[in-house]
Design an enzyme around this catalytic site. Structure first.
Site, mmCIF file in Angstrom:
data_model
loop_
_atom_site.group_PDB
_atom_site.id
_atom_site.type_symbol
_atom_site.label_atom_id
_atom_site.label_comp_id
_atom_site.label_asym_id
_atom_site.label_seq_id
_atom_site.Cartn_x
_atom_site.Cartn_y
_atom_site.Cartn_z
ATOM 1 N N LYS A 120 -116.280 -7.313 -14.074
ATOM 2 C CA LYS A 120 -115.981 -5.890 -13.961
ATOM 3 C C LYS A 120 -117.238 -5.179 -13.481
ATOM 4 C CE LYS A 120 -111.924 -5.567 -16.148
ATOM 5 N NZ LYS A 120 -110.722 -4.921 -15.711
ATOM 6 N N THR A 121 -117.046 -4.253 -12.596
ATOM 7 C CA THR A 121 -118.159 -3.393 -12.239
ATOM 8 C C THR A 121 -117.678 -1.986 -12.502
ATOM 9 O OG1 THR A 121 -117.419 -3.002 -9.991
ATOM 10 C CG2 THR A 121 -118.797 -4.930 -10.351
ATOM 11 N N GLN B 196 -94.174 -15.464 -25.572
ATOM 12 C CA GLN B 196 -95.129 -16.504 -25.182
ATOM 13 C C GLN B 196 -94.822 -17.814 -25.906
ATOM 14 O OE1 GLN B 196 -99.190 -15.242 -24.874
ATOM 15 N NE2 GLN B 196 -99.995 -17.314 -25.025
ATOM 16 N N HIS C 170 -110.420 -13.504 -14.821
ATOM 17 C CA HIS C 170 -109.345 -14.454 -15.094
ATOM 18 C C HIS C 170 -109.822 -15.901 -15.063
ATOM 19 C CE1 HIS C 170 -106.388 -11.344 -13.374
ATOM 20 N NE2 HIS C 170 -105.840 -11.686 -14.512
ATOM 21 N N ARG D 93 -100.080 -1.613 -22.104
ATOM 22 C CA ARG D 93 -100.094 -1.929 -20.682
ATOM 23 C C ARG D 93 -99.173 -0.985 -19.919
ATOM 24 N NH1 ARG D 93 -98.638 -7.943 -19.452
ATOM 25 N NH2 ARG D 93 -100.768 -8.284 -20.077
ATOM 26 N N ASP E 107 -108.640 -15.256 -27.303
ATOM 27 C CA ASP E 107 -107.746 -14.192 -27.768
ATOM 28 C C ASP E 107 -106.290 -14.654 -27.805
ATOM 29 O OD1 ASP E 107 -107.780 -14.408 -25.001
ATOM 30 O OD2 ASP E 107 -107.382 -12.292 -24.659
ATOM 31 N N LYS F 242 -106.538 -5.868 -26.781
ATOM 32 C CA LYS F 242 -106.516 -4.632 -26.008
ATOM 33 C C LYS F 242 -106.284 -3.460 -26.942
ATOM 34 C CE LYS F 242 -104.649 -6.930 -21.999
ATOM 35 N NZ LYS F 242 -104.425 -8.184 -22.747
ATOM 36 N N THR G 59 -100.298 -8.807 -13.634
ATOM 37 C CA THR G 59 -100.245 -7.359 -13.827
ATOM 38 C C THR G 59 -101.028 -6.612 -12.766
ATOM 39 O OG1 THR G 59 -102.055 -7.655 -15.344
ATOM 40 C CG2 THR G 59 -99.874 -7.435 -16.286
ATOM 41 N N HIS H 18 -108.832 -11.642 -10.632
ATOM 42 C CA HIS H 18 -110.217 -11.195 -10.534
ATOM 43 C C HIS H 18 -111.097 -12.136 -11.332
ATOM 44 C CE1 HIS H 18 -109.763 -9.433 -14.534
ATOM 45 N NE2 HIS H 18 -108.655 -8.840 -14.103
ATOM 46 N N LYS I 223 -117.815 -6.792 -19.684
ATOM 47 C CA LYS I 223 -116.785 -7.780 -19.419
ATOM 48 C C LYS I 223 -117.075 -8.492 -18.118
ATOM 49 C CE LYS I 223 -112.621 -6.260 -21.691
ATOM 50 N NZ LYS I 223 -111.603 -5.248 -21.481
#
Length: 412
Positions: free
Chosen positions: A232-233, A173, A50, A88, A194, A84, A42, A47, A229
């Site tokens: 993440k910044t 899935q 993942h 998305r 999750d 989430k 996506t 990053h 998380k």
RNA sequence: GGGGAGGUUCCCGAGUGGUCAAAGGGGGCAGACUGUAAAUCUGUUACUUCGGUUUCGAAGGUUCAAAUCCUUCUCUCCCCA
């Protein structure tokens, strides 16, 4: 091929959360086993967030098993509601295609695809041509809406709203797992905690249609001890693509983790032996900085290679230990001509142009709050002009915003 | 299809004609303290050529003046069918 105890490794290193039939799976894993994990492309790059399943796959491969990397070129076109609260954003098919290519490339840093050691698959291959009626009849009939609604992932979304398209994610899935089971005899799906519901649903589908047993295994969702998380910044995700997150910034992200996370992260995000990780993570006080340096270095090395990792480390040392002769070349930098410097540039403009500050207002704020320094000298007058008199013996000018953000102006 | 409630600055959330670039909290940034840690305290948090300019779902309108009033549109949630 001989296998080592993959479950044991995953437990020792802090990956393991739960699995569907531990005894059965341990037995199963005595033989080389095909397992899969999916990644929805996506975004244009993987990053740091993942990476738990990615490292887990790498450990499993090293233990003698065969990874099937599933890139969700099909599922990326909808969204997984798990965990989430937002729907998305839709991507175009072209975006997804280019994302898929990038993901494949990056995963190659962790998983060896040579000699058939791993397989890469894209679920667009079977999801895109699906016929709706056939799918409903063959797959949809095995799912109970009542049951699905009891899943935690959907419960949360019952409050904020859940679209039908997202509700279908679990079916897709599950169908992926079925398809990989048929095609590649893949009998284990792994993923973040999750994904538990989706994994179990896939197993049930395989049991009903193929009358075969399969397994599921999930990993702890890793959060930093400050609750944020992973990866993440404030400026966004920490990407593996060096165009998007520079090697230096990637290094610094790991260099700056909380003390409390060091041991845990060494185990999860490097391949150093467990006892070494534990020793380093247990260091007290200022000594743990050495462990953080190792964490950052090892991680950067895996992603970008040793040369880049060394450069980043030296640049960081140069920035933080003033007066050193270390190599500054890995620091973020820009070139300015001597002519430009003779004309001089206002400090506020300079901090904006280098990207240290996103706007002049912020730049002005930084300077007036005493957060800006040039060559380690604090400057708090917004009217200061930076000119050739600031050029150091290294033929550069070192800008510093706050305590941790550096930028080097190289004069040519 | 009918009825109701809403969409506010990075997030949550106040604000119902001027004193609103918009309370409060969170987050972020900066300073002090430190170890490139955590915790704590303080300041700060739209943009700017510092004259102003753009901002409160979108577009119009009323008014000297609108996030606040009117119209239309749009999106979300809830209830009824």
């Amino acid at each position: 091929m001989a296998t080592t105890d993959a479950i044991k490794v995953l437990k020792e290193r802090g990956f393991f959360s739960q699995c569907t039939d531990e005894a059965g799976l341990i037995e199963k894993l005595k033989e080389p086993t095909r397992f899969y994990c999916g990644f929805d492309p996506t975004g244009p790059s993987l990053h740091c967030g993942h990476l738990v399943p990615v490292f887990a796959m790498a450990h499993m491969q090293r233990a003698g098993h065969l990874p099937v990397v599933l890139v969700g070129g099909g599922t990326a076109r909808i969204g997984d509601p798990s965990g989430k609260t937002e729907m998305r954003q839709m991507l175009t098919i072209d975006q997804i295609k280019s994302n898929v290519e990038e993901f494949k490339k990056q995963l190659g840093n962790f998983i060896t695809f040579e000699d058939g050691g791993a397989i890469i698959a894209d679920n667009a291959d079977w999801l895109a041509p699906l016929n709706y009626i056939d799918f409903l009849r063959d797959i949809g009939r095995h799912f109970s809406v009542n049951r699905m609604l009891t899943f935690e992932a959907y419960k949360k979304r019952m409050e904020t709203g859940l679209s039908f398209i997202e509700f279908n994610y679990q079916l897709l899935q599950s169908y992926d797992f079925l398809e990989l089971n048929r095609k590649y005899n893949c009998s284990l799906q792994i993923g973040g905690d999750d994904q538990w519901g989706n994994i179990v649903a896939g197993m049930e589908l395989i049991r009903r249609i193929e009358r075969k047993e399969s397994f599921g295994l999930t990993f702890n969702l890793v959060a930093r001890s400050d609750g944020k998380k992973m990866g993440k910044t404030e400026k966004g995700a920490v990407f593996l693509n060096k165009e998007m997150t520079s090697v230096y910034d990637l290094y610094q992200y790991w260099r700056n983790v909380d003390d409390a996370d060091v041991g845990k992260f060494l185990k999860l995000f490097t391949f150093l032996p467990v006892d070494e990780c534990e020793r380093l993570g247990a260091l007290e006080g200022a000594e743990i900085n050495a462990a953080k340096e190792i964490l950052a270095f090892e991680f950067t090395k895996i992603i970008h290679g040793e040369d880049d990792a060394v450069t980043a480390r030296e640049a960081a040392r140069a920035a933080f230990k003033s007066g050193g002769t270390a190599d500054k070349s890995g620091m973020p930098s820009i070139e300015y001509s001597i002519t430009q410097m003779k004309e001089g540039i206002n400090i506020v403009d300079l901090f904006t142009e280098t990207g240290l500050c996103p706007s002049k207002s912020e730049s002005r704020r930084l300077v007036s709050q005493n957060g800006a320094a040039v060559n380690d000298e604090k400057i708090n007058d917004v009217n200061t002009i930076i000119n050739e008199t600031f050029i150091t013996s290294d033929n550069d000018i070192l800008l510093k915003a706050g305590k941790k953000r550096f930028f080097r102006i190289v004069i040519k």
